[in-house]
Design a protein around this motif. Structure first.
Motif, PDB file in Angstrom:
ATOM      1  N   ASP A  97      -7.807   0.844  -1.717  1.00 50.87           N
ATOM      2  CA  ASP A  97      -8.451  -0.427  -2.007  1.00 50.87           C
ATOM      3  C   ASP A  97      -9.829  -0.418  -1.376  1.00 50.87           C
ATOM      4  N   CYS A  98     -10.771  -1.060  -2.034  1.00 51.39           N
ATOM      5  CA  CYS A  98     -12.027  -1.349  -1.350  1.00 51.39           C
ATOM      6  C   CYS A  98     -11.899  -2.745  -0.789  1.00 51.39           C
ATOM      7  N   SER A  99     -12.494  -2.963   0.339  1.00 53.05           N
ATOM      8  CA  SER A  99     -12.253  -4.223   1.014  1.00 53.05           C
ATOM      9  C   SER A  99     -13.519  -4.779   1.603  1.00 53.05           C
ATOM     10  N   THR A 100     -13.536  -6.097   1.763  1.00 54.38           N
ATOM     11  CA  THR A 100     -14.568  -6.726   2.560  1.00 54.38           C
ATOM     12  C   THR A 100     -14.233  -6.552   4.031  1.00 54.38           C
ATOM     13  N   SER A 101     -13.203  -5.758   4.274  1.00 55.62           N
ATOM     14  CA  SER A 101     -12.787  -5.350   5.611  1.00 55.62           C
ATOM     15  C   SER A 101     -12.190  -6.521   6.384  1.00 55.62           C
ATOM     16  N   GLY A 102     -11.873  -6.295   7.631  1.00 54.15           N
ATOM     17  CA  GLY A 102     -11.233  -7.319   8.424  1.00 54.15           C
ATOM     18  C   GLY A 102      -9.724  -7.185   8.398  1.00 54.15           C
ATOM     19  N   VAL A 103      -9.126  -7.134   9.557  1.00 54.43           N
ATOM     20  CA  VAL A 103      -7.674  -7.102   9.682  1.00 54.43           C
ATOM     21  C   VAL A 103      -7.259  -8.068  10.775  1.00 54.43           C
ATOM     22  N   ALA A 104      -6.008  -8.526  10.715  1.00 52.19           N
ATOM     23  CA  ALA A 104      -5.445  -9.383  11.755  1.00 52.19           C
ATOM     24  C   ALA A 104      -3.961  -9.098  11.855  1.00 52.19           C
ATOM     25  N   LEU A 105      -3.417  -9.295  13.036  1.00 52.79           N
ATOM     26  CA  LEU A 105      -1.995  -9.098  13.280  1.00 52.79           C
ATOM     27  C   LEU A 105      -1.376 -10.393  13.778  1.00 52.79           C
ATOM     28  N   ASP A 106      -0.135 -10.638  13.347  1.00 55.40           N
ATOM     29  CA  ASP A 106       0.679 -11.725  13.884  1.00 55.40           C
ATOM     30  C   ASP A 106       2.075 -11.148  14.083  1.00 55.40           C
ATOM     31  N   GLY A 107       2.381 -10.763  15.313  1.00 50.91           N
ATOM     32  CA  GLY A 107       3.630 -10.061  15.557  1.00 50.91           C
ATOM     33  C   GLY A 107       3.644  -8.735  14.825  1.00 50.91           C
ATOM     34  N   ARG A 108       4.600  -8.554  13.929  1.00 51.19           N
ATOM     35  CA  ARG A 108       4.702  -7.322  13.148  1.00 51.19           C
ATOM     36  C   ARG A 108       4.122  -7.481  11.744  1.00 51.19           C
ATOM     37  N   ARG A 109       3.377  -8.552  11.504  1.00 54.04           N
ATOM     38  CA  ARG A 109       2.756  -8.750  10.196  1.00 54.04           C
ATOM     39  C   ARG A 109       1.271  -8.418  10.268  1.00 54.04           C
ATOM     40  N   LEU A 110       0.814  -7.706   9.250  1.00 51.51           N
ATOM     41  CA  LEU A 110      -0.561  -7.228   9.175  1.00 51.51           C
ATOM     42  C   LEU A 110      -1.255  -7.865   7.986  1.00 51.51           C
ATOM     43  N   LEU A 111      -2.415  -8.477   8.229  1.00 52.04           N
ATOM     44  CA  LEU A 111      -3.248  -9.047   7.167  1.00 52.04           C
ATOM     45  C   LEU A 111      -4.455  -8.164   6.951  1.00 52.04           C
ATOM     46  N   ARG A 112      -4.759  -7.892   5.688  1.00 55.37           N
ATOM     47  CA  ARG A 112      -6.025  -7.234   5.359  1.00 55.37           C
ATOM     48  C   ARG A 112      -6.595  -7.876   4.101  1.00 55.37           C
ATOM     49  N   LEU A 113      -7.910  -7.821   3.969  1.00 55.17           N
ATOM     50  CA  LEU A 113      -8.590  -8.315   2.784  1.00 55.17           C
ATOM     51  C   LEU A 113      -8.887  -7.138   1.883  1.00 55.17           C
ATOM     52  N   ALA A 114      -8.528  -7.247   0.607  1.00 59.92           N
ATOM     53  CA  ALA A 114      -8.657  -6.097  -0.287  1.00 59.92           C
ATOM     54  C   ALA A 114      -9.214  -6.504  -1.640  1.00 59.92           C
ATOM     55  N   GLN A 115      -9.954  -5.581  -2.228  1.00 64.32           N
ATOM     56  CA  GLN A 115     -10.323  -5.668  -3.633  1.00 64.32           C
ATOM     57  C   GLN A 115      -9.320  -4.804  -4.399  1.00 64.32           C
ATOM     58  N   PRO A 116      -8.658  -5.353  -5.416  1.00 62.69           N
ATOM     59  CA  PRO A 116      -7.564  -4.623  -6.039  1.00 62.69           C
ATOM     60  C   PRO A 116      -7.973  -3.470  -6.943  1.00 62.69           C
ATOM     61  N   SER A 117      -9.270  -3.309  -7.228  1.00 64.57           N
ATOM     62  CA  SER A 117      -9.642  -2.216  -8.126  1.00 64.57           C
ATOM     63  C   SER A 117     -10.760  -1.386  -7.523  1.00 64.57           C
ATOM     64  N   LEU A 118     -11.985  -1.563  -7.997  1.00 67.23           N
ATOM     65  CA  LEU A 118     -13.100  -0.730  -7.560  1.00 67.23           C
ATOM     66  C   LEU A 118     -13.790  -1.310  -6.347  1.00 67.23           C
ATOM     67  N   CYS A 119     -14.720  -0.536  -5.784  1.00 71.64           N
ATOM     68  CA  CYS A 119     -15.507  -1.035  -4.662  1.00 71.64           C
ATOM     69  C   CYS A 119     -16.298  -2.260  -5.096  1.00 71.64           C
TER      70      CYS A 119
END
Length: 217
Positions: A97-119
């Motif tokens: 995935d291409c992403s605007t980046s950025g991740v976060a965690l809440d316990g064992r859950r992971l959030l990421r921002l993604a573009q589902p196709s191309l950059c």
């Protein structure tokens, strides 16, 4: 000690601090951790990459986009996310995935921002929030806007910088809809954090270098 320019953090969880630093002041960053009474260590150093990370309890997530430095204004290449115990080893959790980046965690859950196709390019798809349970299972939430870091995840809610509406947006993953928006500047991005009941604390830049801290729900 920080070796170079502090670019993100520090973040503290379970007595461990994590931060990103740029040794030469460029976009090349490395992630380092340290605890009181222990030596600091480099836990990730992606080549020619912009790095984002999240820390929660005993888990650490690292995200990065690599850059082609041979062309002017390069677009990010495919995006990768690694997560695992904060002292390693890390497992690949998202790639391609291409992403605007950025991740976060809440316990064992992971959030990421993604573009589902191309950059990301002009007219590209809008951002999708991907929430993955590190024990298994992934949910995708089309946001209907362009989202940028910073991001936060707590309970049923996630928050992100909404560049379409120039706001910090809180999204309810159970109802799969926007809970509320708080108007905010896009550049520089505001700092904010979220708690499990959906309450948001956000910084707002006032005139002449003054800032306010506000609570919203």
């Amino acid at each position: 000690l920080v070796r170079g320019l502090l670019s993100q953090g520090p973040v503290l969880a379970g007595g461990l601090a994590a931060w990103a630093e740029s040794p030469d002041g460029t976009d090349t960053e490395r992630l380092r951790t340290g605890a009181r009474g222990f030596r600091t260590r480099t836990v990730h150093r992606p080549p020619q990459a912009e790095l984002f990370f999240g820390l929660a309890g005993s888990r650490l997530a690292v995200a990065f986009t690599t850059h082609d430095t041979g062309v002017p204004n390069p677009a990010p290449s495919p995006f990768a996310v690694y997560a695992g115990p904060r002292r390693g080893p890390f497992a690949l959790r998202g790639a391609g995935d291409c992403s605007t980046s950025g991740v976060a965690l809440d316990g064992r859950r992971l959030l990421r921002l993604a573009q589902p196709s191309l950059c990301p390019v002009p007219g590209s798809p809008l951002t999708t929030a991907v929430v993955e349970d590190l024990s298994g299972g992934t949910a995708r939430f089309p946001l209907g806007v362009r989202a940028e870091p910073p991001v936060a995840l707590a309970g049923r809610y996630l928050a992100f910088l909404d560049t379409t509406n120039r706001a910090v947006t809180v999204f309810d993953t159970t109802a799969r809809t926007v809970a509320y928006r708080v108007p905010a500047s896009v550049n520089p991005a505001p700092g904010f954090d979220l708690q499990a009941d959906g309450k948001l604390v956000v910084s707002r830049r006032l005139s002449r270098g003054r800032y306010a801290v506000e609570w919203h729900s």
